[in-house]
Scaffold this motif. Structure first.
Motif, PDB file in Angstrom:
ATOM      1  N   LYS A 148      -6.486   7.374  -6.348  1.00 16.03           N
ATOM      2  CA  LYS A 148      -7.483   7.202  -5.298  1.00 16.03           C
ATOM      3  C   LYS A 148      -7.102   6.017  -4.412  1.00 16.03           C
ATOM      4  O   LYS A 148      -6.416   5.091  -4.850  1.00 16.03           O
ATOM      5  CB  LYS A 148      -8.851   6.962  -5.926  1.00 16.03           C
ATOM      6  CG  LYS A 148      -9.366   8.157  -6.708  1.00 16.03           C
ATOM      7  CD  LYS A 148     -10.754   7.875  -7.260  1.00 16.03           C
ATOM      8  CE  LYS A 148     -11.298   9.132  -7.893  1.00 16.03           C
ATOM      9  NZ  LYS A 148     -11.274   9.161  -9.307  1.00 16.03           N
ATOM     10  N   ASP A 149      -7.606   6.050  -3.184  1.00 17.18           N
ATOM     11  CA  ASP A 149      -7.375   4.964  -2.240  1.00 17.18           C
ATOM     12  C   ASP A 149      -7.881   3.649  -2.841  1.00 17.18           C
ATOM     13  O   ASP A 149      -9.014   3.568  -3.313  1.00 17.18           O
ATOM     14  CB  ASP A 149      -8.107   5.261  -0.931  1.00 17.18           C
ATOM     15  CG  ASP A 149      -7.815   4.236   0.149  1.00 17.18           C
ATOM     16  OD1 ASP A 149      -6.641   3.853   0.306  1.00 17.18           O
ATOM     17  OD2 ASP A 149      -8.768   3.816   0.834  1.00 17.18           O
ATOM     18  N   ASP A 194      -4.555   5.390   1.290  1.00 20.77           N
ATOM     19  CA  ASP A 194      -4.547   6.460   2.292  1.00 20.77           C
ATOM     20  C   ASP A 194      -3.679   6.075   3.480  1.00 20.77           C
ATOM     21  O   ASP A 194      -3.060   6.928   4.109  1.00 20.77           O
ATOM     22  CB  ASP A 194      -5.971   6.750   2.786  1.00 20.77           C
ATOM     23  CG  ASP A 194      -6.812   7.493   1.756  1.00 20.77           C
ATOM     24  OD1 ASP A 194      -6.250   8.196   0.894  1.00 20.77           O
ATOM     25  OD2 ASP A 194      -8.056   7.359   1.814  1.00 20.77           O
ATOM     26  N   ILE A 195      -3.667   4.786   3.816  1.00 19.06           N
ATOM     27  CA  ILE A 195      -2.846   4.294   4.924  1.00 19.06           C
ATOM     28  C   ILE A 195      -1.760   3.402   4.322  1.00 19.06           C
ATOM     29  O   ILE A 195      -2.030   2.261   3.942  1.00 19.06           O
ATOM     30  CB  ILE A 195      -3.687   3.512   5.944  1.00 19.06           C
ATOM     31  CG1 ILE A 195      -4.795   4.411   6.500  1.00 19.06           C
ATOM     32  CG2 ILE A 195      -2.800   2.969   7.064  1.00 19.06           C
ATOM     33  CD1 ILE A 195      -5.798   3.701   7.371  1.00 19.06           C
ATOM     34  N   PRO A 238       1.785   5.319  -0.466  1.00 18.13           N
ATOM     35  CA  PRO A 238       1.109   6.589  -0.216  1.00 18.13           C
ATOM     36  C   PRO A 238       0.663   7.225  -1.536  1.00 18.13           C
ATOM     37  O   PRO A 238       1.398   7.194  -2.521  1.00 18.13           O
ATOM     38  CB  PRO A 238       2.158   7.450   0.491  1.00 18.13           C
ATOM     39  CG  PRO A 238       3.452   6.752   0.347  1.00 18.13           C
ATOM     40  CD  PRO A 238       3.184   5.334  -0.043  1.00 18.13           C
ATOM     41  N   ILE A 239      -0.532   7.763  -1.509  1.00 17.54           N
ATOM     42  CA  ILE A 239      -1.123   8.335  -2.719  1.00 17.54           C
ATOM     43  C   ILE A 239      -0.306   9.532  -3.198  1.00 17.54           C
ATOM     44  O   ILE A 239       0.044  10.415  -2.411  1.00 17.54           O
ATOM     45  CB  ILE A 239      -2.583   8.737  -2.459  1.00 17.54           C
ATOM     46  CG1 ILE A 239      -3.405   7.481  -2.191  1.00 17.54           C
ATOM     47  CG2 ILE A 239      -3.150   9.528  -3.634  1.00 17.54           C
ATOM     48  CD1 ILE A 239      -4.841   7.738  -1.791  1.00 17.54           C
ATOM     49  N   TRP A 295      -2.385   2.148  -4.463  1.00 16.09           N
ATOM     50  CA  TRP A 295      -2.272   3.453  -3.827  1.00 16.09           C
ATOM     51  C   TRP A 295      -3.186   3.392  -2.610  1.00 16.09           C
ATOM     52  O   TRP A 295      -4.252   2.783  -2.664  1.00 16.09           O
ATOM     53  CB  TRP A 295      -2.733   4.558  -4.775  1.00 16.09           C
ATOM     54  CG  TRP A 295      -1.895   4.681  -6.006  1.00 16.09           C
ATOM     55  CD1 TRP A 295      -2.250   4.329  -7.275  1.00 16.09           C
ATOM     56  CD2 TRP A 295      -0.553   5.178  -6.096  1.00 16.09           C
ATOM     57  NE1 TRP A 295      -1.214   4.575  -8.143  1.00 16.09           N
ATOM     58  CE2 TRP A 295      -0.157   5.097  -7.447  1.00 16.09           C
ATOM     59  CE3 TRP A 295       0.360   5.671  -5.170  1.00 16.09           C
ATOM     60  CZ2 TRP A 295       1.090   5.504  -7.896  1.00 16.09           C
ATOM     61  CZ3 TRP A 295       1.606   6.074  -5.612  1.00 16.09           C
ATOM     62  CH2 TRP A 295       1.963   5.994  -6.956  1.00 16.09           C
ATOM     63  N   CYS A 323       0.856  -1.186   0.000  1.00 19.03           N
ATOM     64  CA  CYS A 323       0.000   0.000   0.000  1.00 19.03           C
ATOM     65  C   CYS A 323       0.895   1.239   0.000  1.00 19.03           C
ATOM     66  O   CYS A 323       1.491   1.580   1.023  1.00 19.03           O
ATOM     67  CB  CYS A 323      -0.907  -0.008   1.226  1.00 19.03           C
ATOM     68  SG  CYS A 323      -1.942  -1.482   1.352  1.00 19.03           S
TER      69      CYS A 323
END
Length: 129
Positions: free
Chosen positions: A73-74, A118-119, A67-68, A116, A65
């Motif tokens: 988008k998440d 958010d966390i 970071p964007i 991508w 995962c």
């Protein structure tokens, strides 16, 4: 066993080893950025090390995962470098060193994803087959 390591996943990979010639012979070495990525992964992995090394065949699921950046988008699949196979090589080497298993050759099934998010972090699931 499964866990999530909250971090900005390293983007440097095992493929980035360098070579220099000393006395006419090639000598391979890790650049500082690769050493730092290895240290970071090992420190996070050590918190999740099993009590006993896994001895049989293993399925390893990793979800990277990142970071964007930009207008992603998440949860959107990440199609940028680094390649998934290069990401997981360094991770497997670190998991071997930390003591998850005797040899990463025990991993007979890999499922590798990158998104991508958010966390940011790395989700890892290890299943003995």
């Amino acid at each position: 066993m499964e866990f999530f390591m909250a971090m900005d996943p390293p983007t440097v990979t095992h493929q980035e080893k360098q070579v220099r010639v000393v006395n006419g012979k090639p000598k391979f070495y890790e650049p500082q950025e690769l050493k730092e990525a290895r240290d970071k992964l090992e420190a996070h992995l050590a918190q999740h090390k099993p009590e006993c090394k896994i001895t049989g065949a293993i399925e390893l699921v990793t979800t990277w995962c990142f970071p964007i950046k930009g207008n992603h988008k998440d949860g959107e699949p990440m199609t940028n470098k680094p390649d998934t196979d290069n990401l997981v090589k360094l991770l497997k080497d670190c998991m071997t060193k930390v003591g998850f298993w005797k040899d990463d050759a025990q991993v007979t099934r890999d499922i590798i994803e990158k998104f991508w998010a958010d966390i940011p972090g790395i989700y890892i699931r290890v299943t003995e087959l």
